[in-house]
Design an enzyme around this catalytic site. Structure first.
Site, short mmCIF file in Angstrom:
data_model
loop_
_atom_site.label_atom_id
_atom_site.label_comp_id
_atom_site.label_asym_id
_atom_site.label_seq_id
_atom_site.Cartn_x
_atom_site.Cartn_y
_atom_site.Cartn_z
N LYS A 1 0.87 -1.18 0.00
CA LYS A 1 0.00 0.00 0.00
C LYS A 1 0.91 1.23 0.00
O LYS A 1 0.74 2.17 0.77
CB LYS A 1 -0.92 -0.03 1.22
CG LYS A 1 -2.08 0.96 1.15
CD LYS A 1 -3.04 0.70 0.02
CE LYS A 1 -4.19 1.70 0.05
NZ LYS A 1 -4.99 1.68 -1.18
N ASP B 1 -1.07 -11.49 4.92
CA ASP B 1 -2.06 -12.17 5.76
C ASP B 1 -3.43 -12.13 5.09
O ASP B 1 -4.12 -13.16 4.98
CB ASP B 1 -2.11 -11.48 7.12
CG ASP B 1 -2.66 -12.39 8.22
OD1 ASP B 1 -2.87 -13.59 7.96
OD2 ASP B 1 -2.88 -11.90 9.33
#
Length: 314
Positions: free
Chosen positions: A128, A205
């Site tokens: 990100k 994750d």
């Protein structure tokens, strides 16, 4: 090893994290490949064939945080306000997100080495970095540094070959990056375009569970935690306390984690035998309840009954 439970919001810190950090098992490696016969929520689960390398010691996984209203959190809030002018609520909980050059580079190096050794098609960095420029943006920068400086002759970088003839990438590993939110839809819409993935901890994750869902659920996903000198192998799923002791859990993730461990030890033929036996067992309609209840005309097997069927098929 089997899964270990970590309390949510209270109680002891994660024992899994302690094991990984103590042994410097910096790469969480999870494989996602569809087994025919497993009920899946997507139209073409067979297009999913990805291997995820997730950084295992840093990012939010480091667990460095202070509770709301504590003296330390207030000190940090005061420090940040004085230095940057950022307005942080006085009663906020505070956590540190840590991403370092060393940890990033060793993870990315391992992912690219694996991709080249196994003749995979591409490696995708998932961050990100457009928002968290100093942490996830740095991960992206360092990842490309490793690709260019250490593997320059064996790779091509997507953004450098756009608009050029297709033969430019022929025989070489394609290296690219995607934003984390976009990647979650990319792996659903265009799974065939992705192969090996390298990501910071939290992104990895989320992606891990999303990819597991595409091939039938988290119970199907094996996992490895790899360092320079050791490895710990465990399924991707948690402890499932609601079905503990009922002889109904799906042990496929554990079995396939065992296959990963045997491969790590160099016992490739035995690992392949386990994978074949699991595929034959499921393909013949022998499944535990989590899969059988989604498959017409199939009666569920107990955990031990399924394990015995896999053993016979070996």
């Amino acid at each position: 090893k089997g899964p270990l439970e970590t309390p949510v919001g209270t109680g002891h810190r994660s024992l899994n994290v302690a094991i990984r950090r103590t042994l410097n098992l910096y790469a969480s490696v999870r494989t996602f490949s569809y087994i025919p016969g497993v009920p899946a929520p997507v139209t073409h689960p067979e297009l999913v064939d990805m291997i995820l390398f997730r950084e295992n010691t840093e990012d939010v996984y480091a667990g460095i945080e202070w509770p709301p209203g504590s003296d330390l959190s207030r000190e940090i809030i005061s420090f940040v306000r004085n230095k940057t002018g950022e307005d942080i609520p006085a009663e906020a909980g505070i956590g540190l997100k840590i991403i370092s050059s060393k940890a990033t580079k060793q993870l990315v190096r391992t992912a690219i080495e694996f991709a080249l050794a196994h003749k995979r098609r591409s490696v995708t960095f998932v961050t990100k970095g457009n928002i968290m420029k100093c942490t996830e943006g740095a991960f992206r920068t360092w990842a490309y540094e490793v690709a260019r400086d250490e593997f320059g002759d064996a790779i091509v970088i997507e953004e450098e070959c756009r608009g050029r003839p297709g033969h430019v990438t022929s025989g070489k590993l394609l290296v690219k990056d995607r934003l984390a939110d976009d990647m979650l839809q990319q792996v659903l819409l265009y799974p065939e375009q992705y192969d090996v993935i390298a990501a910071p901890n939290l992104n990895g994750d989320y992606l891990s569970d999303a990819l597991a869902a595409q091939i039938g659920g988290i119970a199907m996903a094996p996992g490895a935690n790899i360092g320079h000198q050791s490895g710990v192998f465990e399924p991707a799923h948690g402890t499932a306390p609601g079905i503990a002791g009922k002889n109904s859990a799906n042990p496929t993730g554990m079995m396939l984690s065992g296959a990963l461990m045997l491969e790590y030890m160099g016992w490739n033929d035995i690992a392949a035998s386990i994978r074949r036996a699991v595929a034959v067992t499921i393909g013949s309609g022998c499944m535990t309840g989590d899969l059988a209840l989604q498959t017409e005309g199939v009666s569920p097997l107990s955990t031990t009954g399924y394990a015995e069927a896999v053993q016979k098929n070996m």
